[in-house]
Scaffold this motif. Sequence first.
Motif, PDB file in Angstrom:
ATOM      1  N   THR A   1       0.768  -1.150  -0.070  1.00  0.00           N
ATOM      2  CA  THR A   1       0.087   0.098  -0.044  1.00  0.00           C
ATOM      3  C   THR A   1       0.940   1.231   0.110  1.00  0.00           C
ATOM      4  O   THR A   1       1.735   1.293   0.969  1.00  0.00           O
ATOM      5  CB  THR A   1      -1.102   0.046   1.225  1.00  0.00           C
ATOM      6  N   ILE A   2       1.155   2.118  -1.166  1.00  0.00           N
ATOM      7  CA  ILE A   2       1.793   3.070  -1.497  1.00  0.00           C
ATOM      8  C   ILE A   2       1.200   4.269  -1.438  1.00  0.00           C
ATOM      9  O   ILE A   2       0.232   4.664  -2.071  1.00  0.00           O
ATOM     10  CB  ILE A   2       2.599   2.857  -2.914  1.00  0.00           C
ATOM     11  N   LEU A   3       1.891   5.360  -0.861  1.00  0.00           N
ATOM     12  CA  LEU A   3       1.355   6.591  -0.987  1.00  0.00           C
ATOM     13  C   LEU A   3       2.594   7.290  -1.673  1.00  0.00           C
ATOM     14  O   LEU A   3       3.769   7.497  -1.718  1.00  0.00           O
ATOM     15  CB  LEU A   3       1.602   7.160   0.463  1.00  0.00           C
TER      16      LEU A   3
ATOM     17  N   ILE B   1      -2.246   5.261  -3.186  1.00  0.00           N
ATOM     18  CA  ILE B   1      -2.847   6.643  -2.744  1.00  0.00           C
ATOM     19  C   ILE B   1      -1.825   7.577  -3.496  1.00  0.00           C
ATOM     20  O   ILE B   1      -0.761   7.739  -3.279  1.00  0.00           O
ATOM     21  CB  ILE B   1      -2.886   6.665  -1.220  1.00  0.00           C
ATOM     22  N   VAL B   2      -2.560   8.563  -4.242  1.00  0.00           N
ATOM     23  CA  VAL B   2      -1.816   9.697  -4.743  1.00  0.00           C
ATOM     24  C   VAL B   2      -2.412  10.788  -4.120  1.00  0.00           C
ATOM     25  O   VAL B   2      -3.400  11.131  -4.178  1.00  0.00           O
ATOM     26  CB  VAL B   2      -2.155   9.542  -6.341  1.00  0.00           C
ATOM     27  N   ALA B   3      -1.411  11.540  -3.747  1.00  0.00           N
ATOM     28  CA  ALA B   3      -1.899  12.939  -3.052  1.00  0.00           C
ATOM     29  C   ALA B   3      -1.097  14.223  -3.627  1.00  0.00           C
ATOM     30  O   ALA B   3      -0.364  13.975  -4.265  1.00  0.00           O
ATOM     31  CB  ALA B   3      -1.246  13.069  -1.618  1.00  0.00           C
TER      32      ALA B   3
ATOM     33  N   LEU C   1      -7.273  18.045  -7.019  1.00  0.00           N
ATOM     34  CA  LEU C   1      -7.983  16.724  -7.037  1.00  0.00           C
ATOM     35  C   LEU C   1      -8.263  16.269  -8.306  1.00  0.00           C
ATOM     36  O   LEU C   1      -8.260  15.062  -8.755  1.00  0.00           O
ATOM     37  CB  LEU C   1      -9.309  16.966  -6.100  1.00  0.00           C
ATOM     38  N   SER C   2      -8.504  17.038  -9.595  1.00  0.00           N
ATOM     39  CA  SER C   2      -8.854  16.833 -10.759  1.00  0.00           C
ATOM     40  C   SER C   2      -7.871  16.090 -11.438  1.00  0.00           C
ATOM     41  O   SER C   2      -7.984  15.255 -12.350  1.00  0.00           O
ATOM     42  CB  SER C   2      -9.383  18.043 -11.472  1.00  0.00           C
ATOM     43  N   SER C   3      -6.648  16.561 -11.153  1.00  0.00           N
ATOM     44  CA  SER C   3      -5.304  15.879 -11.816  1.00  0.00           C
ATOM     45  C   SER C   3      -4.953  14.365 -11.034  1.00  0.00           C
ATOM     46  O   SER C   3      -4.772  13.653 -11.847  1.00  0.00           O
ATOM     47  CB  SER C   3      -4.073  16.638 -11.592  1.00  0.00           C
ATOM     48  N   LEU C   4      -5.344  14.426  -9.934  1.00  0.00           N
ATOM     49  CA  LEU C   4      -5.302  13.071  -9.173  1.00  0.00           C
ATOM     50  C   LEU C   4      -6.193  12.131  -9.605  1.00  0.00           C
ATOM     51  O   LEU C   4      -5.912  10.786  -9.848  1.00  0.00           O
ATOM     52  CB  LEU C   4      -5.245  13.296  -7.776  1.00  0.00           C
TER      53      LEU C   4
ATOM     54  N   ASN D   1      -7.971   0.675  -7.758  1.00  0.00           N
ATOM     55  CA  ASN D   1      -6.936   0.563  -6.422  1.00  0.00           C
ATOM     56  C   ASN D   1      -6.124   1.804  -6.665  1.00  0.00           C
ATOM     57  O   ASN D   1      -5.015   1.759  -5.994  1.00  0.00           O
ATOM     58  CB  ASN D   1      -6.383  -0.680  -6.573  1.00  0.00           C
ATOM     59  N   ILE D   2      -6.365   2.890  -7.257  1.00  0.00           N
ATOM     60  CA  ILE D   2      -5.625   4.067  -7.185  1.00  0.00           C
ATOM     61  C   ILE D   2      -6.697   5.172  -6.194  1.00  0.00           C
ATOM     62  O   ILE D   2      -7.549   5.448  -6.877  1.00  0.00           O
ATOM     63  CB  ILE D   2      -5.024   4.758  -8.464  1.00  0.00           C
ATOM     64  N   HIS D   3      -6.277   5.752  -5.225  1.00  0.00           N
ATOM     65  CA  HIS D   3      -7.158   6.502  -4.456  1.00  0.00           C
ATOM     66  C   HIS D   3      -6.674   7.829  -4.298  1.00  0.00           C
ATOM     67  O   HIS D   3      -5.408   8.180  -3.626  1.00  0.00           O
ATOM     68  CB  HIS D   3      -7.199   5.819  -3.203  1.00  0.00           C
ATOM     69  N   PRO D   4      -7.393   8.779  -5.042  1.00  0.00           N
ATOM     70  CA  PRO D   4      -6.776  10.300  -4.874  1.00  0.00           C
ATOM     71  C   PRO D   4      -7.136  11.059  -3.550  1.00  0.00           C
ATOM     72  O   PRO D   4      -8.320  10.759  -2.937  1.00  0.00           O
ATOM     73  CB  PRO D   4      -7.791  11.092  -6.084  1.00  0.00           C
TER      74      PRO D   4
END
Length: 247
Positions: A7-9, A33-35, A39-42, A51-54
């Motif tokens: 599980t990767i941030l 998890i992409v931070a 938010l629109s780019s994420l 399984n990519i979570h903005p």
Amino acid sequence: MKSSGNTILVTGGGSGIGREYARRWHDAGNTVIVAGRTLSSLAETAKGRENIHPVEFDVADAQGVAAFATGLCERFPGLNVVVNNAGIMPFETIEAPRDLDDAERVVETNLLGPIRLIDAFIEQLKTAEDAALINVSSGLAFVPLPKAASYSASKAALHSYTLSLRKRLEGLVEVIELIPPGVQTELTPGQSQLEGYLPLDDFVTESMALLAQKSTPSEICVEAVRAFRNSEANGNQQELLDMLGAR
């Protein structure tokens, strides 16, 4: 670092290197998890990948780091990899008095951001299985680009900090430094179209192959950045500095 089941941030996951890594890691069987600030780019990064979570977050927000980390660990208790990728690179004129806002933003984002994020997640990582911390520095940490002096200095400082982390976390958390060369992204305007910069897909493919080695190197250096990384030892640092200064 294991290749799947993490599980990767990834900070700075809305574009460039962060976006491409997030997609590759997802496709290899990881939860990602992409931070980032937008938010629109994420959401574009996550499009078509369940399984990519903005998560909206600004690494320069000193007051929000602790709450961000607490909330993320509650939502993703298996978090075991943190990737400090977010960064900014303004061009500067440093040979005369100037407004220092850009320099201060660079230090806040590129250096204090990772330090604060590491501090917020360190206990989570120390207790997680197969834990890894990846700091994204730059070839410019070793040979600075004079017109991006604060960026280069921030990456040199992150390199040094990573060395200290690796020593202090030995046996607890795998600490990896990812050292990109000039890559075709929009880190600076128009950079994605510049000749002489490594295509993003080529960089990520080569660097992920290094990360996947059975014994992951402590520094991930693709071939295109080795001359910069080893310039001081090889005695050609000044030559490379002169070349960058002429750009």
